[in-house]
Design a protein around this motif. Structure first.
Motif, PDB file in Angstrom:
ATOM      1  N   ASN A 270      48.986  29.667  58.868  1.00 51.32           N
ATOM      2  CA  ASN A 270      47.667  29.076  58.653  1.00 51.32           C
ATOM      3  C   ASN A 270      46.606  29.768  59.514  1.00 51.32           C
ATOM      4  OD1 ASN A 270      48.252  26.492  56.911  1.00 51.32           O
ATOM      5  ND2 ASN A 270      49.860  26.589  58.452  1.00 51.32           N
ATOM      6  N   SER A 271      46.744  31.075  59.627  1.00 47.19           N
ATOM      7  CA  SER A 271      45.820  31.828  60.482  1.00 47.19           C
ATOM      8  C   SER A 271      44.399  31.849  59.922  1.00 47.19           C
ATOM      9  CB  SER A 271      46.323  33.263  60.674  1.00 47.19           C
ATOM     10  OG  SER A 271      46.584  33.889  59.425  1.00 47.19           O
ATOM     11  N   LEU A 272      44.267  31.755  58.599  1.00 42.06           N
ATOM     12  CA  LEU A 272      42.925  31.794  58.013  1.00 42.06           C
ATOM     13  C   LEU A 272      42.082  30.590  58.427  1.00 42.06           C
ATOM     14  CD1 LEU A 272      40.861  33.118  56.129  1.00 42.06           C
ATOM     15  CD2 LEU A 272      41.902  31.888  54.228  1.00 42.06           C
ATOM     16  N   PRO A 273      42.564  29.346  58.285  1.00 39.84           N
ATOM     17  CA  PRO A 273      41.758  28.214  58.755  1.00 39.84           C
ATOM     18  C   PRO A 273      41.420  28.300  60.242  1.00 39.84           C
ATOM     19  CG  PRO A 273      43.532  27.427  57.347  1.00 39.84           C
ATOM     20  CD  PRO A 273      43.782  28.890  57.582  1.00 39.84           C
ATOM     21  N   ILE A 274      42.372  28.768  61.050  1.00 39.08           N
ATOM     22  CA  ILE A 274      42.090  28.908  62.486  1.00 39.08           C
ATOM     23  C   ILE A 274      40.953  29.889  62.699  1.00 39.08           C
ATOM     24  CG2 ILE A 274      43.009  29.675  64.710  1.00 39.08           C
ATOM     25  CD1 ILE A 274      45.767  28.746  63.761  1.00 39.08           C
ATOM     26  N   TYR A 275      41.053  31.050  62.055  1.00 37.19           N
ATOM     27  CA  TYR A 275      40.048  32.091  62.273  1.00 37.19           C
ATOM     28  C   TYR A 275      38.667  31.647  61.800  1.00 37.19           C
ATOM     29  CZ  TYR A 275      38.084  36.721  62.826  1.00 37.19           C
ATOM     30  OH  TYR A 275      37.311  37.767  63.248  1.00 37.19           O
ATOM     31  N   LEU A 276      38.621  30.968  60.667  1.00 33.30           N
ATOM     32  CA  LEU A 276      37.335  30.574  60.102  1.00 33.30           C
ATOM     33  C   LEU A 276      36.641  29.499  60.933  1.00 33.30           C
ATOM     34  CD1 LEU A 276      38.217  30.389  56.292  1.00 33.30           C
ATOM     35  CD2 LEU A 276      36.867  32.165  57.433  1.00 33.30           C
ATOM     36  N   ALA A 277      37.401  28.546  61.461  1.00 28.50           N
ATOM     37  CA  ALA A 277      36.784  27.330  62.002  1.00 28.50           C
ATOM     38  C   ALA A 277      36.930  27.136  63.504  1.00 28.50           C
ATOM     39  CB  ALA A 277      37.365  26.106  61.275  1.00 28.50           C
ATOM     40  N   PHE A 278      37.599  28.035  64.209  1.00 30.86           N
ATOM     41  CA  PHE A 278      37.838  27.759  65.632  1.00 30.86           C
ATOM     42  C   PHE A 278      36.550  27.702  66.449  1.00 30.86           C
ATOM     43  CE2 PHE A 278      37.734  32.407  66.081  1.00 30.86           C
ATOM     44  CZ  PHE A 278      37.120  32.577  67.307  1.00 30.86           C
ATOM     45  N   PHE A 279      35.487  28.345  65.954  1.00 38.14           N
ATOM     46  CA  PHE A 279      34.248  28.362  66.737  1.00 38.14           C
ATOM     47  C   PHE A 279      33.651  26.962  66.876  1.00 38.14           C
ATOM     48  CE2 PHE A 279      32.464  28.300  62.516  1.00 38.14           C
ATOM     49  CZ  PHE A 279      31.236  27.667  62.662  1.00 38.14           C
ATOM     50  N   LEU A 280      33.925  26.076  65.902  1.00 40.59           N
ATOM     51  CA  LEU A 280      33.355  24.727  65.965  1.00 40.59           C
ATOM     52  C   LEU A 280      33.896  23.938  67.156  1.00 40.59           C
ATOM     53  CD1 LEU A 280      33.412  23.789  62.173  1.00 40.59           C
ATOM     54  CD2 LEU A 280      31.374  24.100  63.587  1.00 40.59           C
ATOM     55  N   PRO A 281      35.214  23.739  67.280  1.00 37.24           N
ATOM     56  CA  PRO A 281      35.715  23.030  68.468  1.00 37.24           C
ATOM     57  C   PRO A 281      35.492  23.819  69.750  1.00 37.24           C
ATOM     58  CG  PRO A 281      37.537  23.880  67.160  1.00 37.24           C
ATOM     59  CD  PRO A 281      36.307  24.040  66.329  1.00 37.24           C
ATOM     60  N   MET A 282      35.433  25.151  69.658  1.00 42.64           N
ATOM     61  CA  MET A 282      35.203  25.958  70.848  1.00 42.64           C
ATOM     62  C   MET A 282      33.828  25.675  71.444  1.00 42.64           C
ATOM     63  SD  MET A 282      35.112  30.130  71.256  1.00 42.64           S
ATOM     64  CE  MET A 282      33.569  30.280  70.316  1.00 42.64           C
ATOM     65  N   VAL A 283      32.811  25.718  70.612  1.00 43.66           N
ATOM     66  CA  VAL A 283      31.439  25.493  71.089  1.00 43.66           C
ATOM     67  C   VAL A 283      31.253  24.049  71.551  1.00 43.66           C
ATOM     68  CG1 VAL A 283      29.014  25.439  70.401  1.00 43.66           C
ATOM     69  CG2 VAL A 283      30.474  27.346  69.676  1.00 43.66           C
ATOM     70  N   ILE A 284      31.719  23.104  70.738  1.00 40.63           N
ATOM     71  CA  ILE A 284      31.567  21.690  71.096  1.00 40.63           C
ATOM     72  C   ILE A 284      32.375  21.360  72.344  1.00 40.63           C
ATOM     73  CG2 ILE A 284      31.992  19.326  70.334  1.00 40.63           C
ATOM     74  CD1 ILE A 284      31.514  20.332  67.453  1.00 40.63           C
ATOM     75  N   GLY A 285      33.621  21.840  72.386  1.00 36.00           N
ATOM     76  CA  GLY A 285      34.472  21.567  73.542  1.00 36.00           C
ATOM     77  C   GLY A 285      33.923  22.166  74.821  1.00 36.00           C
ATOM     78  N   ARG A 286      33.379  23.379  74.731  1.00 36.71           N
ATOM     79  CA  ARG A 286      32.802  24.012  75.929  1.00 36.71           C
ATOM     80  C   ARG A 286      31.612  23.215  76.430  1.00 36.71           C
ATOM     81  NH1 ARG A 286      31.731  29.331  74.181  1.00 36.71           N
ATOM     82  NH2 ARG A 286      29.647  28.709  73.519  1.00 36.71           N
ATOM     83  N   LEU A 305      41.021  24.661  76.294  1.00 34.72           N
ATOM     84  CA  LEU A 305      40.060  24.767  75.197  1.00 34.72           C
ATOM     85  C   LEU A 305      40.616  25.623  74.052  1.00 34.72           C
ATOM     86  CD1 LEU A 305      37.327  23.883  74.244  1.00 34.72           C
ATOM     87  CD2 LEU A 305      36.281  25.768  75.507  1.00 34.72           C
ATOM     88  N   THR A 306      41.457  26.598  74.367  1.00 35.63           N
ATOM     89  CA  THR A 306      42.107  27.394  73.325  1.00 35.63           C
ATOM     90  C   THR A 306      43.026  26.524  72.487  1.00 35.63           C
ATOM     91  OG1 THR A 306      42.000  29.458  74.594  1.00 35.63           O
ATOM     92  CG2 THR A 306      43.672  29.322  72.871  1.00 35.63           C
ATOM     93  N   ALA A 307      43.824  25.672  73.158  1.00 42.69           N
ATOM     94  CA  ALA A 307      44.723  24.773  72.431  1.00 42.69           C
ATOM     95  C   ALA A 307      43.932  23.861  71.493  1.00 42.69           C
ATOM     96  CB  ALA A 307      45.543  23.943  73.421  1.00 42.69           C
ATOM     97  N   ILE A 308      42.811  23.342  71.979  1.00 42.04           N
ATOM     98  CA  ILE A 308      41.972  22.478  71.151  1.00 42.04           C
ATOM     99  C   ILE A 308      41.374  23.263  69.979  1.00 42.04           C
ATOM    100  CG2 ILE A 308      39.837  21.122  71.130  1.00 42.04           C
ATOM    101  CD1 ILE A 308      40.467  20.380  74.053  1.00 42.04           C
ATOM    102  N   SER A 309      40.924  24.488  70.266  1.00 43.91           N
ATOM    103  CA  SER A 309      40.257  25.306  69.253  1.00 43.91           C
ATOM    104  C   SER A 309      41.221  25.792  68.178  1.00 43.91           C
ATOM    105  CB  SER A 309      39.569  26.510  69.916  1.00 43.91           C
ATOM    106  OG  SER A 309      38.597  26.082  70.850  1.00 43.91           O
ATOM    107  N   VAL A 310      42.505  25.815  68.481  1.00 42.53           N
ATOM    108  CA  VAL A 310      43.516  26.148  67.475  1.00 42.53           C
ATOM    109  C   VAL A 310      43.940  24.897  66.713  1.00 42.53           C
ATOM    110  CG1 VAL A 310      45.913  26.911  67.159  1.00 42.53           C
ATOM    111  CG2 VAL A 310      44.382  28.192  68.666  1.00 42.53           C
ATOM    112  N   ALA A 311      44.117  23.796  67.423  1.00 47.05           N
ATOM    113  CA  ALA A 311      44.635  22.570  66.803  1.00 47.05           C
ATOM    114  C   ALA A 311      43.634  21.927  65.851  1.00 47.05           C
ATOM    115  CB  ALA A 311      45.040  21.576  67.892  1.00 47.05           C
TER     116      ALA A 311
END
Length: 351
Positions: A270-286, A305-311
């Motif tokens: 499921n690398s495609l969903p991770i790659y497309l959307a990880f920036f959302l939890p990354m920015v919000i989480g940061r 934050l990486t674990a969150i941005s992947v999950a």
């Protein structure tokens, strides 16, 4: 009685286990790089995790491109219309969709830059891929070029290798990244059968494979402090040598770990969903993390934050499946150049 239990190297469903494992490793390292870089930029603090990110540079993107190229031989025999429908249209769709989402978040028409700023940023992103989505943009180009040169693919591979010895540095994403990484994508395509056969042999001799991996790890880890972040200033050809060595390392790692860490394989599938959307939890989480004032070590914060941005993207992918929001990770059925036969697979959730 026929054997029905799939091996870790070749699980049920036609997928290749070690390929999913390798993609899982690479995509997590991609997310870690962006997360750590964002935290460092926001706080001005360096982290103990920086050497790991520098070390991973030699195989993170070369490995992801090579693994993506492994299945090109299955597609190049298709006519251009069918080929474009299978690979190019979905990649273009995902890029435009998520680029639009990114642009609306960064410079909305109602923001300080106004409508003119939004239009300028959007127009620029159509010719010079935006930020984290550049991989999707380049992948579409790589597939087109690979099919176009397939009849003289070995000559094209030599030319790509020459370009990779001294990649361009124009400041424009497409020519710079094309010269740096197309050689790995095309090598994966040209030597697909040989790479898969070698991986099968390595899986059958895990003891020797581990010794090779240990040797690679020692040499590459020692090289990183001297080349690492300053690899752009390295002598002619070092970029290519590091990439080749890094690809060998990621393949060895993938074979050794295939089937042993199911969550890692799941990330690869499921690398495609991770790659497309990880920036959302990354920015919000940061943002939440920095405003909370919680005293976390920068390296620990990056891992968390990486674990969150992947999950979170994986969770989003599951939640929207079968809903009106499914278009976020699956091309709509109506968007295609050719009608798809019943049961024909859409572009999967792996890059």
């Amino acid at each position: 009685m026929a054997e029905t239990t799939a091996s870790p190297q070749r699980p049920a469903g036609g997928r290749i286990g070690w390929v999913d494992t390798g993609k899982g490793i690479c995509i997590i390292l991609v997310v870690l790089m962006h997360v750590a870089g964002g935290l460092e930029g926001a706080t001005g603090q360096e982290s103990w995790i920086d050497p790991l990110i520098a070390w991973a540079k030699q195989f993170r993107m070369p490995g992801l491109f090579l693994l993506s190229g492994l299945f090109v031989p299955r597609l190049v025999g298709l006519g251009w219309s069918a080929f474009d429908d299978r690979k190019i249209v979905p990649l273009a769709y995902f890029y435009l969709l998520w680029f639009s989402i990114n642009t609306l978040m960064r410079s909305p028409p109602w923001g300080e830059a106004g409508l003119s700023g939004f239009v300028q940023n959007y127009a620029l992103g159509l010719v010079d891929p935006f930020g984290v989505l550049w991989f999707i943009y380049l992948l579409a180009i790589f597939f087109v070029v690979a099919k176009a040169v397939w009849r003289c693919r070995r000559v094209a591979l030599m030319m790509a290798a020459l370009l990779a010895m001294a990649p361009l540095s124009t400041g424009w994403m497409v020519p710079d990244q094309f010269t740096a990484y197309f050689v790995f994508f095309l090598a994966g395509a040209v030597f697909s059968a040989e790479i898969r056969a070698a991986a099968d042999r390595a899986a059958d001799h895990s003891g020797k494979t581990f010794l090779f991996w240990a040797g690679w790890f020692a040499v590459s880890a020692l090289a990183t402090p001297f080349l690492g972040h300053d690899v752009e200033m390295a002598p002619l050809g070092v970029h290519l040598l590091l990439g080749v060595a890094g690809v060998a390392g990621i393949l060895l790692s993938a074979v050794l770990l295939a089937g042993r860490l199911p969550w890692l394989d799941y990330c690869g599938r499921n690398s495609l969903p991770i790659y497309l959307a990880f920036f959302l939890p990354m920015v919000i989480g940061r943002t939440v993390l920095l405003r909370s004032g919680i005293p976390l070590d920068p390296g620990v914060a990056a891992l968390l934050l990486t674990a969150i941005s992947v999950a979170v993207p994986l969770l989003m992918h599951r939640l929207v499946r079968g809903t009106p929001l499914a278009f976020l990770f699956a091309r709509p059925a109506w968007l295609g150049l050719r009608p798809r036969a019943a049961g024909q697979r859409e572009l999967g959730s792996s890059l």
